[in-house]
Design an enzyme around this catalytic site. Structure first.
Site, short mmCIF file in Angstrom:
data_model
loop_
_atom_site.label_atom_id
_atom_site.label_comp_id
_atom_site.label_asym_id
_atom_site.label_seq_id
_atom_site.Cartn_x
_atom_site.Cartn_y
_atom_site.Cartn_z
NE ARG A 1 18.91 57.40 -52.02
CZ ARG A 1 18.48 58.65 -51.96
NH1 ARG A 1 19.25 59.59 -51.46
NH2 ARG A 1 17.28 58.97 -52.39
CG HIS B 1 15.85 60.55 -56.88
ND1 HIS B 1 16.76 60.27 -55.88
CD2 HIS B 1 15.94 61.88 -57.11
CE1 HIS B 1 17.38 61.40 -55.53
NE2 HIS B 1 16.90 62.39 -56.27
CD GLU C 1 15.40 65.61 -51.21
OE1 GLU C 1 15.08 66.40 -52.11
OE2 GLU C 1 16.50 65.66 -50.64
CG ASN D 1 17.89 62.98 -48.69
OD1 ASN D 1 18.33 61.93 -48.23
ND2 ASN D 1 17.23 63.05 -49.83
CE1 TYR E 1 22.93 67.85 -50.56
CE2 TYR E 1 20.71 67.15 -50.03
CZ TYR E 1 21.89 66.98 -50.73
OH TYR E 1 22.02 65.92 -51.59
CD GLU F 1 19.87 63.12 -51.89
OE1 GLU F 1 19.97 64.36 -51.99
OE2 GLU F 1 19.03 62.44 -52.51
C1 FCB Z 1 18.38 66.69 -53.28
C2 FCB Z 1 18.00 65.70 -54.35
C3 FCB Z 1 19.16 65.26 -55.21
C4 FCB Z 1 20.11 66.38 -55.50
C5 FCB Z 1 20.49 67.11 -54.25
C6 FCB Z 1 21.48 68.23 -54.44
O1 FCB Z 1 17.26 67.46 -52.95
O2 FCB Z 1 17.44 64.56 -53.77
O3 FCB Z 1 18.62 64.68 -56.36
O4 FCB Z 1 19.59 67.21 -56.47
O5 FCB Z 1 19.34 67.62 -53.63
#
Ligand code: FCB
Length: 445
Positions: free
Chosen positions: A74, A118, A163, A292, A294, A352
């Protein structure tokens, strides 16, 4: 644990974070070029002018992906490389770069996944009001159409936006990202225009008819209340509405969440309305939802965040990454299951997931056991969701290379490949070799 046949294992990057070549071959200025050149905006004083120099080392980087053995990659396209002023004449050399990249990927049996936006908006469009201006939506539509027409025979997955929450609120309310604005009403207007541009892109995609699928990537996070008190539960609902449902609802159910509309109105904010036609366009069926993931978010009622009236809370016993994000692998299944029940997307990709941690260099080895255990635990959790029927078809690790982490500059390393930013040498980390086994066998042990 064995992942299903055909499951996509990939890595993810974005143009501004890795390419460099900021003025090369006719490229125009982006809002991130502009923003990072203003002193004080980037914490370590760095800029992305060179970044990983991927613009000049693309073949070497694709060879590293090939060696890694992942079947998908990607990346994002830099709009000001294609249209230096945001609109007008195509800059052929900019388009050629992505043609070469696609050639390399396809030749090596790596499925290309393209993010159309992006975050590197042409500065020329920002000068005319950026995403708050309808003209940007129209220019975006022309930009994406050219890409569907010229690259459409080889791209497996298209992502309209990465995002939108970050674009709208980090860029226009919190002011931490380009263009650095601090106005909640503006952020709300931007969020509507981003959604609209997504829907129009989906419509154009169906008209042009390239191969592949189209979707959008949202940063989603399970939101948990600190306590079961009525106030904290309400705070949880508000933050979830702000972060998750504000985008999911219009995409799947044609309207902004009514509790949030009411809350914002109560706060005296100007909430954009959606006409019937706008709502229809925004919710046109798309092929997959990109998530995405995290970390989770823990909140309580309070005034730290004045518009939402929440405080953020960091659980004490937890482990944290270099970003200060709690490591919370079980949030992966939680968010997937919640999205599935509430919105029923046909397909999901984790577009992500990854971690910044301090790496240890020993000679020519880069030791990053923390990253291996992070990815492992998240993949194991994801596999449970898949086992119980969730339609998740791929996982993209952020990131292939250490890169420019927005306002944090080069201080946070997310890559499975170490980049020496003075020599631009690349050294695969231990996690690269670990992920290589996963990609080759489809098994996580
Ligand atoms: C996300 C973004 C990516 C990167 C990660 C850590 O929010 O999409 O570009 O910065 O975080």
């Amino acid at each position: 644990m064995q992942f299903p046949q055909g499951f996509l294992f990939g890595t993810a990057t974005s143009s501004y974070q890795i390419e460099g070549g900021w003025k090369e071959d006719g490229k125009g200025e982006s809002i991130w070029d502009h923003f990072s050149h203003i002193s004080g905006n980037i914490q370590d004083g760095s800029v992305g002018d060179v970044a990983c120099d991927h613009y000049h080392r693309m073949k070497e980087d694709v060879a590293l992906i090939k060696e890694l053995g992942t079947n998908a990659y990607r990346f994002s396209i830099s709009w000001p490389r294609i249209f230096p002023q945001g609109e007008g004449q195509v800059n052929q050399k900019g388009l050629d770069f992505y043609q070469y990249l696609l050639d390399e990927l396809v030749k090596n049996d790596i499925q290309p996944v393209v993010t159309l936006y992006h975050w590197d908006l042409p500065q020329a469009l920002e000068s005319k009001g950026g995403w708050a201006n309808q003209e940007t939506v129209a220019a975006y539509l022309k930009y994406v159409k050219i890409l569907f027409q010229t690259l459409g025979d080889r791209v497996a997955l298209w992502i309209t936006h990465n995002e939108p929450w970050v674009i709208a609120f980090m860029g226009h309310y919190l002011g931490e990202h380009a263009p650095g604005k601090k106005d909640f009403n503006l952020a709300l207007r931007v969020s509507k225009n981003l959604l609209l541009s997504h829907g129009l892109a989906v419509q154009s995609f169906r008209e042009v008819g390239p191969v592949g699928d189209i979707g959008i990537s949202l940063n989603l996070s399970p939101v948990h209340p600190v306590s079961e008190s009525e106030e904290d539960i309400k705070a949880k609902k508000r933050y979830d509405g702000f972060l998750n449902r504000w985008f999911l609802n219009p995409l799947f159910a044609e309207e902004f969440p009514s509790d949030m509309v009411e809350w914002y109105q109560k706060k005296g904010l100007q909430v954009p309305s959606l006409s019937k036609e706008e709502a229809r366009i925004i919710s046109l069926p798309f092929d997959f939802l990109g998530i995405n993931y995290y970390t989770r978010t823990v909140v309580e009622a309070g005034e730290d965040e004045p518009v939402l009236e929440v405080n953020f809370f960091q659980p004490q016993k937890a482990e944290y990454t270099d970003m200060g994000w709690e490591i919370y692998p079980q949030g992966m299944t939680e968010i997937v299951k919640w999205v599935e029940e509430e919105y029923r997307p046909e397909k999901i990709y984790i577009t992500e997931n990854g971690v910044a941690l301090p790496d240890v260099r020993e000679g020519n080895s880069i030791l990053d056991p923390g990253r291996i255990s992070f990815i492992r635990s998240h993949l194991l959790d994801l596999s449970q969701a898949i086992d119980t029927g969730s339609p998740v078809s791929g996982y993209f690790l952020w990131s292939l290379l250490d890169n420019f982490e927005w306002t944090l500059g080069f201080s946070k390393r997310f890559g499975i490949i170490w980049v020496d930013f003075s020599t631009l040498e690349r050294i695969p980390k231990e996690s690269y070799f670990w992920y290589q086994k996963v990609a080759k066998t489809g098994k996580v042990e």
